[in-house]
Design an enzyme around this catalytic site. Structure first.
Site, PDB file in Angstrom:
ATOM      1  N   TYR A  52       0.869  -1.333  -0.222  1.00  0.00           N
ATOM      2  CA  TYR A  52       0.025   0.017  -0.089  1.00  0.00           C
ATOM      3  C   TYR A  52       0.953   1.194   0.149  1.00  0.00           C
ATOM      4  O   TYR A  52       2.030   1.253   0.331  1.00  0.00           O
ATOM      5  CB  TYR A  52      -1.194   0.158   1.134  1.00  0.00           C
ATOM      6  CG  TYR A  52      -0.459  -0.096   2.639  1.00  0.00           C
ATOM      7  CD1 TYR A  52       0.407   0.880   3.078  1.00  0.00           C
ATOM      8  CD2 TYR A  52      -1.012  -0.883   3.529  1.00  0.00           C
ATOM      9  CE1 TYR A  52       0.722   0.704   4.279  1.00  0.00           C
ATOM     10  CE2 TYR A  52      -0.511  -0.985   4.772  1.00  0.00           C
ATOM     11  CZ  TYR A  52       0.234  -0.015   5.108  1.00  0.00           C
ATOM     12  OH  TYR A  52       0.668  -0.536   6.587  1.00  0.00           O
ATOM     13  N   GLU A 115       2.165  -1.136  -6.353  1.00  0.00           N
ATOM     14  CA  GLU A 115       1.282  -0.252  -5.380  1.00  0.00           C
ATOM     15  C   GLU A 115       0.083   0.106  -5.294  1.00  0.00           C
ATOM     16  O   GLU A 115      -0.467   0.032  -6.521  1.00  0.00           O
ATOM     17  CB  GLU A 115       2.216   0.913  -5.507  1.00  0.00           C
ATOM     18  CG  GLU A 115       3.704   0.878  -5.057  1.00  0.00           C
ATOM     19  CD  GLU A 115       4.078   0.970  -3.402  1.00  0.00           C
ATOM     20  OE1 GLU A 115       3.099   1.114  -2.471  1.00  0.00           O
ATOM     21  OE2 GLU A 115       5.199   0.791  -2.900  1.00  0.00           O
ATOM     22  N   ASP A 174       2.771  -3.339   4.905  1.00  0.00           N
ATOM     23  CA  ASP A 174       1.973  -3.391   4.047  1.00  0.00           C
ATOM     24  C   ASP A 174       1.837  -4.774   3.164  1.00  0.00           C
ATOM     25  O   ASP A 174       3.118  -5.345   3.091  1.00  0.00           O
ATOM     26  CB  ASP A 174       2.339  -2.153   2.794  1.00  0.00           C
ATOM     27  CG  ASP A 174       3.710  -2.163   2.506  1.00  0.00           C
ATOM     28  OD1 ASP A 174       4.674  -2.341   3.286  1.00  0.00           O
ATOM     29  OD2 ASP A 174       4.060  -1.993   1.144  1.00  0.00           O
TER      30      ASP A 174
HETATM   31 ZN   LIG Z   1       5.776  -1.357   0.393  1.00  0.00          ZN
END
Ligand SMILES: [Zn+2]
Length: 284
Positions: A52, A115, A174
């Site tokens: 993220y 991402e 993340d």
């Molecule tokens: Zn990362």
């Protein structure tokens, strides 16, 4: 063999030039014959790493395209999401940093980074736990389509579709506990476990007691995690266990080893070719 350059001089063989692939810049200015392609070859890409952004779309795009970090793809939170390709798949993006999975280190060169625009932790709940921003259904739909396409083209194994937290558990959280790993795995895009087996193993751990830290470290390592082999439940081992929980048992991911975590861990090792349920459960 007649070279492409020589063939070009003959009017009769001009059409053959189309069959020669060595058009464009030749390495070292050499006349390289690329008319024969080896049968034995494969992609250099072995892993997909999901992240993220923390930042909102415009800032994430700016950081990832003009900053010191980058990713191959950026999935925005627009409705529907936009997908940017910021780095070509045959080049490395700077998304993973110091990282390790399945014994491979520094994964930037061997992975594709995706991402997803998401703020990650967004506050504290009344019970003191961290609140996380959910992903939108359309973001997950887009990510699944993207991961499927990349995994198919590069022949990426399900266990090698991972989160940043899996490959850098001491530094990263993340894509966080709300990323739907189970849903992706059910779609063939990741590793999962037989939940009935995990339940049965949990019951056995509850009645017979938990295995020791050495066992936990051994199983985590078998799944691909870089984990210390100290035989002690140290801070690093807890961080790796928290990353494992975020991915495979996200309802609680505090790094505390409990019977449910042990059941999931043993079931996963069994599903990964660890010798079946008996071997996995009988290892302590
Ligand atoms: Zn990362």
């Amino acid at each position: 063999m007649m070279s492409c350059r020589l063939a070009a001089f003959s009017l009769a063989s001009l059409l053959l030039v189309q069959g020669c692939a060595s058009v464009g810049p030749a390495p070292g200015g050499l006349d390289i014959d690329t008319s024969i392609t080896a049968r034995s070859q494969g992609s250099r890409v072995r892993f997909i790493v999901l992240h993220y952004t923390v930042s909102e779309s415009p800032r994430a795009l700016d950081i990832l395209s003009r900053g010191e970090v980058s990713s191959h793809y950026l999935v925005t939170d627009d409705e529907p999401p936009r997908v940017y390709r910021l780095v070509d798949e045959d080049r490395a993006a700077w998304h993973a940093g110091q990282s390790e999975w399945q014994g491979y280190t520094w994964l930037n060169r061997s992975s594709i980074g995706i991402e997803i625009v998401n703020r990650g932790p967004v506050g504290t709940a009344p019970d003191g736990t961290t609140r996380w921003q959910p992903y939108t259904p359309s973001q997950i739909r887009v990510v699944k389509a993207l991961v499927r396409d990349i995994a198919d083209r590069h022949g990426i194994a399900p266990e090698n579709i991972v989160g940043h937290s899996d490959v850098a558990p001491l530094r990263k959280q993340d894509p966080g506990p709300l990323f739907p790993w189970r849903e992706l795995a059910r779609a063939g895009l990741g590793r999962w476990y037989d939940e009935t087996v995990a339940q049965a193993l949990r019951a056995r751990f509850e009645s017979q007691g938990l295995p020791d830290a050495a066992w936990v470290q051994q199983q985590l390592a078998r799944l691909g995690y870089a984990v210390p082999r100290t035989g002690v439940a140290d801070r690093e081992t807890q961080a790796v266990l928290a990353a494992f929980q975020m991915h495979y048992r996200p309802s609680r991911h505090d790094g505390v080893f409990d019977a449910e975590t042990a059941g999931v861990l043993a079931a996963l090792v069994a599903a990964t070719g660890g010798g079946g349920e008996a071997a996995a459960a009988g290892a302590w």
